[in-house]
Design an enzyme around this catalytic site. Sequence first.
Site, PDB file in Angstrom:
ATOM      1  N   GLU A 235       5.036 -11.446  -3.129  1.00  0.00           N
ATOM      2  CA  GLU A 235       6.049 -10.467  -2.747  1.00  0.00           C
ATOM      3  C   GLU A 235       6.409  -9.552  -3.928  1.00  0.00           C
ATOM      4  O   GLU A 235       6.586  -8.338  -3.755  1.00  0.00           O
ATOM      5  CB  GLU A 235       7.291 -11.200  -2.205  1.00  0.00           C
TER       6      GLU A 235
ATOM      7  N   ASN B 248       5.035   8.593  20.359  1.00  0.00           N
ATOM      8  CA  ASN B 248       4.713   7.537  19.388  1.00  0.00           C
ATOM      9  C   ASN B 248       3.688   6.632  20.035  1.00  0.00           C
ATOM     10  O   ASN B 248       3.820   6.299  21.217  1.00  0.00           O
ATOM     11  CB  ASN B 248       5.951   6.693  19.065  1.00  0.00           C
ATOM     12  N   GLY B 249       2.709   6.202  19.271  1.00  0.00           N
ATOM     13  CA  GLY B 249       1.698   5.305  19.840  1.00  0.00           C
ATOM     14  C   GLY B 249       0.329   5.947  19.764  1.00  0.00           C
ATOM     15  O   GLY B 249       0.114   6.919  19.031  1.00  0.00           O
TER      16      GLY B 249
ATOM     17  N   LYS C  38       7.995   2.292   7.673  1.00  0.00           N
ATOM     18  CA  LYS C  38       8.921   1.161   7.747  1.00  0.00           C
ATOM     19  C   LYS C  38       8.511   0.205   8.860  1.00  0.00           C
ATOM     20  O   LYS C  38       8.594  -1.008   8.727  1.00  0.00           O
ATOM     21  CB  LYS C  38      10.338   1.691   7.997  1.00  0.00           C
TER      22      LYS C  38
ATOM     23  N   ARG D 206      11.534   5.822   8.256  1.00  0.00           N
ATOM     24  CA  ARG D 206      10.419   5.127   8.904  1.00  0.00           C
ATOM     25  C   ARG D 206       9.076   5.549   8.328  1.00  0.00           C
ATOM     26  O   ARG D 206       8.067   4.873   8.560  1.00  0.00           O
ATOM     27  CB  ARG D 206      10.436   5.424  10.410  1.00  0.00           C
TER      28      ARG D 206
ATOM     29  N   GLU E  50       3.985  -1.120  -3.622  1.00  0.00           N
ATOM     30  CA  GLU E  50       4.493  -0.276  -2.533  1.00  0.00           C
ATOM     31  C   GLU E  50       5.232   0.963  -3.037  1.00  0.00           C
ATOM     32  O   GLU E  50       5.041   2.048  -2.505  1.00  0.00           O
ATOM     33  CB  GLU E  50       5.518  -1.064  -1.691  1.00  0.00           C
TER      34      GLU E  50
ATOM     35  N   CYS F 180       6.025   7.057  13.309  1.00  0.00           N
ATOM     36  CA  CYS F 180       6.582   8.213  14.016  1.00  0.00           C
ATOM     37  C   CYS F 180       7.971   7.910  14.575  1.00  0.00           C
ATOM     38  O   CYS F 180       8.284   6.765  14.893  1.00  0.00           O
ATOM     39  CB  CYS F 180       5.683   8.594  15.178  1.00  0.00           C
TER      40      CYS F 180
ATOM     41  N   TRP G  78       3.728  10.456  11.739  1.00  0.00           N
ATOM     42  CA  TRP G  78       2.989   9.747  10.687  1.00  0.00           C
ATOM     43  C   TRP G  78       1.544   9.765  11.161  1.00  0.00           C
ATOM     44  O   TRP G  78       1.213   9.135  12.166  1.00  0.00           O
ATOM     45  CB  TRP G  78       3.524   8.328  10.572  1.00  0.00           C
TER      46      TRP G  78
ATOM     47  N   HIS H  14      -9.680 -18.552 -11.809  1.00  0.00           N
ATOM     48  CA  HIS H  14     -10.888 -18.399 -10.995  1.00  0.00           C
ATOM     49  C   HIS H  14     -11.274 -16.941 -10.840  1.00  0.00           C
ATOM     50  O   HIS H  14     -11.834 -16.547  -9.814  1.00  0.00           O
ATOM     51  CB  HIS H  14     -10.682 -19.066  -9.637  1.00  0.00           C
TER      52      HIS H  14
ATOM     53  N   LYS I 205       5.975  -5.551  -3.761  1.00  0.00           N
ATOM     54  CA  LYS I 205       7.085  -4.613  -3.997  1.00  0.00           C
ATOM     55  C   LYS I 205       6.666  -3.570  -5.025  1.00  0.00           C
ATOM     56  O   LYS I 205       6.903  -2.388  -4.857  1.00  0.00           O
ATOM     57  CB  LYS I 205       8.340  -5.344  -4.511  1.00  0.00           C
TER      58      LYS I 205
HETATM   59  C1  G6P Z   1       5.579  -2.538   7.194  1.00  0.00           C
HETATM   60  C2  G6P Z   1       6.747  -2.441   6.232  1.00  0.00           C
HETATM   61  C3  G6P Z   1       6.917  -3.763   5.494  1.00  0.00           C
HETATM   62  C4  G6P Z   1       7.094  -4.887   6.494  1.00  0.00           C
HETATM   63  C5  G6P Z   1       5.947  -4.943   7.504  1.00  0.00           C
HETATM   64  C6  G6P Z   1       6.273  -5.877   8.656  1.00  0.00           C
HETATM   65  O1  G6P Z   1       4.398  -2.659   6.477  1.00  0.00           O
HETATM   66  O2  G6P Z   1       6.521  -1.391   5.296  1.00  0.00           O
HETATM   67  O3  G6P Z   1       8.052  -3.701   4.657  1.00  0.00           O
HETATM   68  O4  G6P Z   1       7.173  -6.100   5.822  1.00  0.00           O
HETATM   69  O5  G6P Z   1       5.731  -3.649   8.086  1.00  0.00           O
HETATM   70  O6  G6P Z   1       7.369  -5.348   9.347  1.00  0.00           O
HETATM   71  P1  G6P Z   1       8.360  -6.180  10.238  1.00  0.00           P
HETATM   72  O7  G6P Z   1       9.308  -5.157  10.780  1.00  0.00           O
HETATM   73  O8  G6P Z   1       7.524  -6.814  11.321  1.00  0.00           O
HETATM   74  O9  G6P Z   1       9.023  -7.190   9.380  1.00  0.00           O
END
Ligand code: G6P
Length: 615
Positions: free
Chosen positions: A488, A107-108, A610, A27, A495, A2, A81, A511, A492
């Site tokens: 990673e 937010n929260g 985000k 975000r 996501e 949010c 969100w 395994h 990616k």
């Molecule tokens: C969310 C984002 C990721 C990020 C993670 C941790 O899931 O979509 O891209 O790696 O949070 O976020 P931070 O701001 O703590 O690196």
Amino acid sequence: MCGIVGYIGHQRALPILIEGLKRLEYRGYDSSGVAMLQDGKIDITRAVGRISNLEARLGLGGIETDCRQNVSTTGIAHTRWATHGGPTEKNAHPHLSWDGRVAVVHNGIIENYRALATFLERHGIRCVSETDTEVLAHLIGHCYRGNLEQAVRDALHEVQGTYGIAVVCANEPGTIVAARKGSPLIIGVGNGEYLVASDASAIVKHTTQVVYLSDGEMATVTSSGFHTTTLDAVPVTKDLHEVEFSLEEIELAGHEHFMAKEIFEQSHSLATTLRGRLDTREGQIILGGIANHARDLARAKRIIFTAQGTAWHAGIVGEYMFEDIAKIPAEVEYASEFRYRNPLVDFGTVVIAISQSGETADTLAAVREAKVKGALCLGVVNAVGSTIARESDAGVYLHCGPEIGVASTKAFTSQIAVLAMMAIQLGRRRFLSQEDAHRLVNALDRIPDQVAQVVEQSDAIRAAVESVVDRENWLFLGRGYNYPIALEGALKLKEISYIHAEGMPAAEMKHGPIALINEGMPVVFIATRGHQYDKVLSNIEEVRSRGGRIIAVATQGDAEITAKAEHVFYVPNVPEPLQPLLTVVPLQLLAYHAAVLRGCNVDKPRNLAKSVTVE
Ligand code: G6P
């Protein structure tokens, strides 16, 4: 997650709020809304989906020209969100009190909202949405006795949970009250105008002067100034800070997507991360942010990296580097696990929290837990002034500039660069020879230029992806320093392209996951030259013989691999600990092109946020 933006001043608030909401889009959100104060009443407009839907609701075509009919100079707005209750118009913020006098954006999470709703029902006030936030609007309305600040304070005393809120009241059209506990909030200070926001990018067009509210603080903002207090009404003096980034940095600069911009600018962002911190002549590292703790670090018995998501992958690279380069026991743990499982942490343990945003709820909670247990807590954070940065004992900023794309790219490489510098610096105080430190520092110094070479393969990567983009299951495999890069790479891809992908150490494939391999399944190997190279080649053979299609990331000049892989992307030869800085780049590009080819919304992937500021 949010987003909040509020405006009070001499200009029409609506265009500023809409602009702010658009800056917060990255975000992640699924609905939005605004509350405008006009003619002694509050007008609320909300819409599901994109901000453009909200603009349509508001009757705004070209925002600059058409919103003249709304002359209000005070308003609050929100991107939601969904957590409690689906993404519907009724659940979107702002929420209005039953009598229409108070509007709240939040937010929260209000944990005791059910109990509060029952309390309100006893006073004849019924909630109409499925959200936890709505009770706040009613409660503040219920507490209102002619002073909004006091009403917010009284209401918040009844609330359990986390919040960043902005509140307006029809009876006090020249005031916004903001408060925070666990969810970031800043006050932007302009010339005769003030903004309230959850994120500096929402307000940077108007002002770069900000005040960061701390947990348990609130601000009462009018067009002529603001004052800050604790929730218990004790006055607090706050410092004014300059937001580090400029508007240009949060604009596309000719790229189609922020993710592409951020992948391509990694050469530059890494150079900024490394700037002033490498002494290539002496082979030394200078990290001012942790200079006062260098001794404690050197004497530490154990390092625990804690993070979530992509930052957690950087933590694995950190674990390998700290053990390998600095010869200190290191481990990495999801912050969400660390915070609740009562981990063994003592005075000899140093906890290093890694976070791009500095606001991830679990990572912040892990920092607090580590501090309670007496550990030295260091932050590796990008967002200057963020909560984790402020609550850590010390830290090293990434300085890679604002990251807008939801899928983290440039923050990841900068996190690895910072961890490499910390490991080298710590290594020198322990067992790392001057010669090896010199070699690593100079290799680090060359990395930005080498990243620039790697991104040049973007078109080739796109062409390669075109031939396999219709496949729904992918594997990413690597060993040693490239095992977290396999994780990673898979993250990616899933996501932003919604392709199912798994990453793992190459040996782990046997395994179980090898059972998945069928004719044509894309399997990405990070197969750079290193001490496990031959083993990776054997794994490639195992996949090939089962019909898998091999995509490899290899070391420049490796002719052997071309006979084994259908597509090969090359990275320059660098010392093994620094390989992740280069090997991840082709995988970022691979995910990016796959998502674009599949028509996905790269910068706003479905369901993702985000910055995850709730548990
Ligand atoms: C969310 C984002 C990721 C990020 C993670 C941790 O899931 O979509 O891209 O790696 O949070 O976020 P931070 O701001 O703590 O690196």
